[in-house]
Scaffold this motif. Structure first.
Motif: not given
Length: 342
Positions: A195-223
């Motif tokens: 399983s995966v839980f992930a979150t992210g944010a746009v902290r730099g160029d705003p065009f990341f948000e334009t394309y539904g992306d983020v430029d900072e992200a963290v994920a927690v995975l359970r094996m």
């Protein structure tokens, strides 16, 4: 399309952009390879081929009879990979392809089915499998030297963000960037993500948000053995290009990437490590790995060894990336069974 001689292999490199130029140079250094550089921009292909003493042609010519091509290396834009893989399968030509195989799971599955039906060799460009640090970590984990693995931390951080036109078609930070960590995680541990839980944010160029992306992200995975994994990624790591994997077990730990060029700065009194200029990008960090994986592909084409990363491995890594992307957008834990069932 058969070998002209037992010791010669005709390789067509499709794409002569940044990664393609590096692949061209690596292939030109492999003994017994007759290299043909191909691009929709024939002039660019000609310039790269001229530098290396190779042939050049338009991509369309590669699949014509009598082209003298025994295998293909695909280094074209992501949007073209699926079509070119299907053409390789139709022509019965072994291929190496940079990730991803396709931008989505459906396209990846189509390619896998076509490759299986054609019975051709395939290799996907997860170059970290050829990095000495990752290979040694895998050996220690598989040999039980670390004891029972309880936690893993991974990160891939770019020094500078990519250009906007790249972000527009990249598929997002999890598919483009952390997918390498996801593949390395499976390869090193021999376990699957549950399983995966992930979150992210746009902290730099705003065009990341334009394309539904983020430029900072963290994920927690359970094996599947309940090992907990954290994975971080960034497009704005000003100190330098940073790639590491930290594995902690009940007896010992192992860290990949902790070497003089790692972009870390210690503020402890008297600390001097690391003391070399940091890595600037992934091409510099993994240059030797790219050469090693392509040399391995030539051996696959010659029938000397099985593929070290066949096409089905791309589906597993992409499934984790898709789960992370969905989790980030929907703010919930996503199980991999949910992705595989769709």
């Amino acid at each position: 399309m058969e070998n002209r001689a037992a010791d010669r292999v005709g390789i067509a490199l499709l794409g002569s952009g940044r990664i393609g130029v590096g692949h061209a140079r690596a292939l030109s250094g492999v003994p017994g390879v007759d290299l043909t550089v191909c691009d929709v921009d024939v002039g660019r292909a000609e310039r790269v081929a001229s530098e290396l003493g190779a042939r050049h042609c338009a991509i369309e010519e590669v699949f014509s009879r009598g082209a003298g091509i025994d295998a293909v290396v695909i280094a074209t834009p992501t949007s073209t990979h699926e079509e070119l893989i299907l053409r390789c399968a139709d022509a019965g030509v072994p291929f190496f392809c940079e990730k991803p195989v396709a931008p989505d799971l459906e396209g990846t599955r189509r390619c896998i089915e076509a490759v299986r039906a054609a019975g051709i060799a395939s290799q996907i460009g997860f170059q970290r499998r050829f990095d000495p640090g990752y290979a040694e970590a895998r050996r220690r984990v598989r040999a039980g030297e670390l004891g029972e693995i309880h936690r893993i931390h991974m990160l891939t951080c770019d020094q500078h963000p990519p250009q906007e036109q790249f972000v527009a078609t990249s598929g997002g930070i999890f598919r483009d960037c952390l997918i390498h960590d996801f593949d390395a995680l499976r390869w090193v541990t021999g376990h699957e993500v549950e399983s995966v839980f992930a979150t992210g944010a746009v902290r730099g160029d705003p065009f990341f948000e334009t394309y539904g992306d983020v430029d900072e992200a963290v994920a927690v995975l359970r094996m599947d053995d309940q090992t907990l994994v954290t994975a971080q990624t960034s497009r704005n790591n000003g100190q330098g290009y940073d790639v590491r994997m930290e594995i902690s077990g009940t007896r010992a730990n192992a860290t990949v990437g902790l070497e003089p060029k790692v972009p870390l700065v210690s503020v402890e009194p008297g600390a001097a490590f690391p003391d070399a200029d940091p890595w600037v990008d992934f091409i510099a960090r993994f240059e030797a790995c790219y050469g090693a994986e392509l040399a391995a592909f030539v051996d696959v084409v010659r029938g000397k060894t099985p593929s070290p990363c066949p096409i089905d491995q791309a589906l597993e890594a992409l499934s984790i990336a898709v789960a992370a992307t969905r989790s980030c957008r929907e703010g919930r834990v996503v199980r991999l069974s949910e992705i595989r069932e769709n």
